[in-house]
Design a protein around this motif. Sequence first.
Motif, PDB file in Angstrom:
ATOM      1  N   LEU A 182       0.834  -1.204   0.000  1.00 45.33           N
ATOM      2  CA  LEU A 182       0.000   0.000   0.000  1.00 45.33           C
ATOM      3  C   LEU A 182       0.870   1.256   0.000  1.00 45.33           C
ATOM      4  N   LEU A 183       1.923   1.254   0.809  1.00 44.56           N
ATOM      5  CA  LEU A 183       2.824   2.415   0.832  1.00 44.56           C
ATOM      6  C   LEU A 183       3.466   2.624  -0.532  1.00 44.56           C
ATOM      7  N   ASN A 184       3.917   1.540  -1.162  1.00 44.48           N
ATOM      8  CA  ASN A 184       4.501   1.672  -2.502  1.00 44.48           C
ATOM      9  C   ASN A 184       3.496   2.256  -3.485  1.00 44.48           C
ATOM     10  N   LEU A 185       2.239   1.824  -3.387  1.00 38.08           N
ATOM     11  CA  LEU A 185       1.199   2.354  -4.271  1.00 38.08           C
ATOM     12  C   LEU A 185       1.038   3.854  -4.046  1.00 38.08           C
ATOM     13  N   ARG A 186       1.037   4.279  -2.810  1.00 37.67           N
ATOM     14  CA  ARG A 186       0.914   5.706  -2.498  1.00 37.67           C
ATOM     15  C   ARG A 186       2.106   6.487  -3.047  1.00 37.67           C
ATOM     16  N   VAL A 187       3.305   5.941  -2.866  1.00 39.62           N
ATOM     17  CA  VAL A 187       4.508   6.612  -3.372  1.00 39.62           C
ATOM     18  C   VAL A 187       4.436   6.755  -4.890  1.00 39.62           C
ATOM     19  N   ALA A 188       4.058   5.673  -5.570  1.00 40.80           N
ATOM     20  CA  ALA A 188       3.994   5.707  -7.028  1.00 40.80           C
ATOM     21  C   ALA A 188       2.919   6.680  -7.504  1.00 40.80           C
ATOM     22  N   ALA A 189       1.805   6.737  -6.780  1.00 37.21           N
ATOM     23  CA  ALA A 189       0.728   7.655  -7.164  1.00 37.21           C
ATOM     24  C   ALA A 189       1.183   9.101  -7.032  1.00 37.21           C
ATOM     25  N   VAL A 190       1.833   9.441  -5.918  1.00 35.51           N
ATOM     26  CA  VAL A 190       2.317  10.808  -5.733  1.00 35.51           C
ATOM     27  C   VAL A 190       3.370  11.140  -6.791  1.00 35.51           C
ATOM     28  N   HIS A 191       4.248  10.183  -7.071  1.00 33.22           N
ATOM     29  CA  HIS A 191       5.260  10.381  -8.115  1.00 33.22           C
ATOM     30  C   HIS A 191       4.598  10.673  -9.462  1.00 33.22           C
ATOM     31  N   ALA A 249       4.727   2.011   7.547  1.00 32.06           N
ATOM     32  CA  ALA A 249       5.891   2.632   8.190  1.00 32.06           C
ATOM     33  C   ALA A 249       7.168   1.876   7.860  1.00 32.06           C
ATOM     34  N   MET A 250       7.103   0.548   7.899  1.00 30.33           N
ATOM     35  CA  MET A 250       8.270  -0.265   7.574  1.00 30.33           C
ATOM     36  C   MET A 250       8.794   0.047   6.177  1.00 30.33           C
ATOM     37  N   GLU A 251       7.892   0.081   5.205  1.00 34.67           N
ATOM     38  CA  GLU A 251       8.339   0.311   3.836  1.00 34.67           C
ATOM     39  C   GLU A 251       8.844   1.740   3.650  1.00 34.67           C
ATOM     40  N   ARG A 252       8.210   2.690   4.322  1.00 34.84           N
ATOM     41  CA  ARG A 252       8.699   4.072   4.226  1.00 34.84           C
ATOM     42  C   ARG A 252      10.114   4.175   4.791  1.00 34.84           C
ATOM     43  N   VAL A 253      10.365   3.499   5.904  1.00 36.36           N
ATOM     44  CA  VAL A 253      11.701   3.472   6.489  1.00 36.36           C
ATOM     45  C   VAL A 253      12.688   2.809   5.527  1.00 36.36           C
ATOM     46  N   LEU A 254      12.297   1.681   4.945  1.00 33.73           N
ATOM     47  CA  LEU A 254      13.210   0.935   4.077  1.00 33.73           C
ATOM     48  C   LEU A 254      13.532   1.704   2.798  1.00 33.73           C
ATOM     49  N   LEU A 255      12.547   2.385   2.242  1.00 36.72           N
ATOM     50  CA  LEU A 255      12.817   3.168   1.027  1.00 36.72           C
ATOM     51  C   LEU A 255      13.772   4.315   1.331  1.00 36.72           C
TER      52      LEU A 255
END
Length: 329
Positions: free
Chosen positions: A69-78, A261-267
């Motif tokens: 879900l976090l990746n989807l949000r990041v890609a959408a904002v990008h 949160a985990m994925e945001r930290v890892l990215l």
Amino acid sequence: MSAQPLSQDDVTALVYDASAAPSMHNAQPWHFRYLRGSRTFHVRADPRRILPHADPDLCALHIGCGAALLNLRVAAVHGGWHPLTRLLPDPRDTELLASVQLTGPEGGESELGALYPAIHTRHTSRYPFEEREIPEAVRTALGDAARNEGASLTFPTGWHLQQVLDLAREAEARNLTDRGSGEDLQQWTHSGVPFSDTAAEGVPEYAFGPRKLGGKAPMRDFAGGRTVAGRDAAEFERHPHLALLSTARDRPEDWLRAGQAMERVLLLATLKGLSSSFVTQPLEWPDLRWPLRDPVSGTGHVQMVLRLGYGPPGPATPRRPMREVLDID
């Protein structure tokens, strides 16, 4: 872009980015449905991809789907969209974990878009890391990233770090002799299969990393006691850097927040030049999970233990084809 409807290629690209997320044993327990009329993605749990022994409560499943879900949000904002996100939007449908409606233009989350270059370069590294400190400014930034998603990130030191290492060692020893844990590994690991012919999920042999010869890094042996021809052995770091990701409560909604949160930290860690892997072994045993928490406050629920450091990046692991993870209505 935000003024135009999404094409099938646009939708597929967003889900391709989302699916680069990590998940326990690379089970990839997610499914996406895109509703053209409302420009909304549904993020659903895939019940066929449960680890019954390692994850009976489905906490890890939710964390993995939260990372996607976090990746989807990041890609959408990008891509210029604002991802209006709701967790667990329908109490009657427990497999519907989140909805993401794309509105525009992007607003208020530009820092998410800056993480986009790390989506496809972040890979789990099961190799030794350098004996090198992580600067305090980087630790602070990673903590801020977790806090932005409703979680906390702490770096245990001293006797608390030793306790976490002891708990991980105890869990790994249990897993090596536990029949259920062995069955999970048997299902989700692939030995002796060339890269080009490997399954589309799970952990292939080339991603096991070297066998641990020494050091204190709490590494899971994905070989599960099996002999892997040609597998090297290596000394791991004597002073590993571990980070505890925690939430105040311990509900499915909190697990989804922890995954984001985990994925945001890892990215962010990837952009900062750090490699990473996971220490989930003590989380798989209820009596070992509770002692992981902050010994000073005695509060919070540890949802993930991360191993961070400077070292070689891990190899890319397989991902399921889009036809298996995406429906468009």
